[in-house]
Write an enzyme that holds these catalytic residues in place. Structure first.
Site, PDB file in Angstrom:
ATOM      1  N   HIS A   1       7.614  77.701  45.325  1.00 46.11           N
ATOM      2  CA  HIS A   1       8.487  77.081  44.340  1.00 46.11           C
ATOM      3  C   HIS A   1       7.656  76.368  43.295  1.00 46.11           C
ATOM      4  O   HIS A   1       6.733  75.640  43.620  1.00 46.11           O
ATOM      5  CB  HIS A   1       9.447  76.083  45.001  1.00 46.11           C
ATOM      6  CG  HIS A   1      10.672  75.846  44.164  1.00 46.11           C
ATOM      7  ND1 HIS A   1      11.801  76.622  44.270  1.00 46.11           N
ATOM      8  CD2 HIS A   1      10.920  74.964  43.178  1.00 46.11           C
ATOM      9  CE1 HIS A   1      12.706  76.203  43.404  1.00 46.11           C
ATOM     10  NE2 HIS A   1      12.194  75.198  42.721  1.00 46.11           N
TER      11      HIS A   1
ATOM     12  N   ASP B   1      22.285  70.389  45.582  1.00 48.98           N
ATOM     13  CA  ASP B   1      21.292  70.634  44.539  1.00 48.98           C
ATOM     14  C   ASP B   1      21.910  71.435  43.397  1.00 48.98           C
ATOM     15  O   ASP B   1      21.613  71.182  42.231  1.00 48.98           O
ATOM     16  CB  ASP B   1      20.056  71.361  45.082  1.00 48.98           C
ATOM     17  CG  ASP B   1      19.008  71.541  43.990  1.00 48.98           C
ATOM     18  OD1 ASP B   1      18.621  70.520  43.386  1.00 48.98           O
ATOM     19  OD2 ASP B   1      18.616  72.681  43.701  1.00 48.98           O
TER      20      ASP B   1
ATOM     21  N   SER C   1      15.136  67.935  45.078  1.00 50.99           N
ATOM     22  CA  SER C   1      15.743  69.173  44.577  1.00 50.99           C
ATOM     23  C   SER C   1      14.981  70.380  45.121  1.00 50.99           C
ATOM     24  O   SER C   1      15.566  71.319  45.681  1.00 50.99           O
ATOM     25  CB  SER C   1      15.704  69.152  43.041  1.00 50.99           C
ATOM     26  OG  SER C   1      15.927  70.423  42.508  1.00 50.99           O
TER      27      SER C   1
ATOM     28  N   LYS D   1      16.245  72.896  48.611  1.00 49.57           N
ATOM     29  CA  LYS D   1      16.445  74.357  48.503  1.00 49.57           C
ATOM     30  C   LYS D   1      15.558  75.088  49.495  1.00 49.57           C
ATOM     31  O   LYS D   1      15.977  76.064  50.120  1.00 49.57           O
ATOM     32  CB  LYS D   1      16.088  74.841  47.093  1.00 49.57           C
ATOM     33  CG  LYS D   1      17.149  74.565  46.056  1.00 49.57           C
ATOM     34  CD  LYS D   1      16.893  75.330  44.764  1.00 49.57           C
ATOM     35  CE  LYS D   1      15.795  74.751  43.899  1.00 49.57           C
ATOM     36  NZ  LYS D   1      16.125  73.490  43.250  1.00 49.57           N
TER      37      LYS D   1
HETATM   38  N1  URA Z   1      12.503  72.825  40.275  1.00 49.26           N
HETATM   39  C1  URA Z   1      13.593  72.434  40.990  1.00 49.26           C
HETATM   40  O1  URA Z   1      14.121  73.198  41.768  1.00 49.26           O
HETATM   41  N2  URA Z   1      14.059  71.196  40.824  1.00 49.26           N
HETATM   42  C2  URA Z   1      13.502  70.314  39.983  1.00 49.26           C
HETATM   43  O2  URA Z   1      13.970  69.202  39.892  1.00 49.26           O
HETATM   44  C3  URA Z   1      12.365  70.719  39.231  1.00 49.26           C
HETATM   45  C4  URA Z   1      11.891  71.995  39.400  1.00 49.26           C
END
Ligand code: URA
Length: 436
Positions: free
Chosen positions: A82, A161, A183, A187
């Site tokens: 990510h 989220d 966040s 995920k």
């Molecule tokens: N990526 C995400 O999923 N959330 C954020 O707050 C910043 C980048």
């Protein structure tokens, strides 16, 4: 408990308990907490921050606001990556297929554009037919059959989220360490991967502008992940200028396709190889960084990553004609160059200004739920990046716009994104640090 008291407490700098954080998240997901209270909560949190304990509680409340996947009936070990957000960051489109083509399953939940940063889901949706709203069964089926899947938050998966992300995008509450960490990690926890490679960006085009801040974010997320039994690595990548040359949804798909064919800009290719190599290492598919990088790089030249990308696009409903011939992808009607006002070496190609310009062109959102224009964006010239040598009048970049007015406004804004030096300038490193 009352939501207004929780907001007030955070506004005044107090710490929140696990119960208070849970109450807020549950109420927001259930629709009992309106957006205006959630926006006030995010703003209070933006200014007051959270302790690492509070951030961990927030992450858990968000991760468990929906279903959390257990993917072990599909594969014994799943990796995910990510990015913390950046400009021109189309890494997932390339590294997902690279890693999956070597037999390591990649199950990933991505996001949309956020402030000046682009989002993987918006990029993928510029391929006609591409569907990012998968059911859990569809997610698992594709992971089993193809080995790579990318989906968005749904009412089942990380719904907290999904709602907060869209709200933060339009309320000036994105660049907050606890909000970003929760966040991203909510995920990742919900999507069920065993190991996660964090691609943390640093610089003007990232939410963390300094290396110590980026390292702090990486370490906090790694600590949360390890606490929940995940293996974690963080790559700290440069984002002072855009990654690669293209910023804008369809334009980035074109660049990803080029890279999957073994071409593409060298900084982006190198970044993809490094991130993919870390994913292979953490999955135990390779044993040394050198071997890992070699195997990852080979997937871009031997056609295997490209073949996997086609399977992935087709499995999610994307029309393959548009990736086989990317000139068919949406194209903006107005294109013009920003030209160097003087000769010299490019000393600044400000990723944040470029990212906000893409948003203004219609490539991002001003209000929740706004549609994005897939065709618009910016493509840098090769010597329009930091360290490039230009003569007066050379193109620095090209703007792709929907109207003549937005084209003119973009060119005016982008003129402020550049600085030049008479002396040679070293380009920044692609990767600043790897924390294994
Ligand atoms: N990526 C995400 O999923 N959330 C954020 O707050 C910043 C980048």
């Amino acid at each position: 408990m009352r939501i207004v008291d929780i907001i007030t407490q955070k506004r005044d700098g107090a710490s929140l308990s696990r119960e208070e954080i849970d109450f807020f998240i549950k109420g927001y997901v259930a629709g009992d907490v309106p957006d205006y209270q959630a926006a006030a909560f995010c703003m209070a949190l933006y200014f007051r921050g959270m302790t690492s304990e509070e951030t961990t509680h927030l992450t858990e409340a968000m991760a468990f606001s929906g279903v959390t996947l257990d993917l072990h009936d599909v594969a014994s070990f799943i990796v995910d990556k990510h990015s913390s957000g950046g400009v021109g960051d189309k890494t997932t489109l390339v590294v997902g297929p690279m890693v999956a083509s070597l037999g390591v399953p990649v199950g990933k939940m991505s996001g949309r554009g956020l402030s000046f940063s682009g989002g993987t889901l918006d990029k993928l949706e510029s391929i006609p037919g591409f569907n990012v709203s998968l059911t859990i069964e569809e997610f698992k089926h594709q992971l089993r059959e193809i080995g790579v899947v990318v989906a968005g938050q749904t009412h089942e998966l990380a719904p907290a989220d999904g709602k907060l992300y869209a709200l933060r995008d339009v309320t000036g509450t994105v660049p907050s360490l606890p909000l970003i960490a929760s966040s991203i990690m909510s995920k990742k926890i919900a999507a069920g991967a065993d190991a996660i490679v964090l691609d943390v960006k640093v610089g003007k085009g990232a939410f963390m502008e300094t290396l110590p801040d980026a390292v702090e974010l990486a370490e906090l997320m790694a600590q949360i992940g390890r606490g929940l039994g995940r293996k974690m690595t963080a790559v700290i990548g440069d984002m002072s200028q855009p990654l690669g040359l293209a910023a804008g949804n369809a334009l980035e798909v074109v660049e990803a396709v080029e890279t999957l064919h073994g071409r593409g800009p060298e900084d982006f290719r190198q970044h993809c190889v490094d991130v993919a190599a870390e994913m292979l290492l953490i999955a135990g598919a390779t044993t040394t960084p050198k071997e890992s990088r070699e195997r990852a790089a080979a997937t871009l030249t031997d056609g295997s990553a490209w073949a996997k990308f086609r399977q992935f696009v087709a499995a999610q409903g994307g029309d393959l004609r548009f990736v086989d011939d990317p000139t068919l992808l949406p194209r903006a009607p107005f294109v013009d160059a920003l030209r160097a006002p003087e000769a010299g070496y490019v000393a600044r190609a400000d990723a944040r200004e470029i990212g906000f310009t893409v948003v203004d062109l219609g490539g991002g959102r001003a209000k929740k739920g706004d549609p994005v224009d897939p065709a618009v964006g910016v493509v840098l010239a090769e010597n329009g990046k930091i360290g490039g040598r230009v003569e007066a009048g050379d193109p620095l970049l090209w703007v792709h716009a929907a109207t003549a007015e937005s084209l003119a406004a973009a060119l005016t804004r982008l003129a402020t994104a550049y600085e030049f030096s008479p002396e040679p300038v070293s380009p920044p490193p692609v990767i600043h640090r790897i924390l294994r």
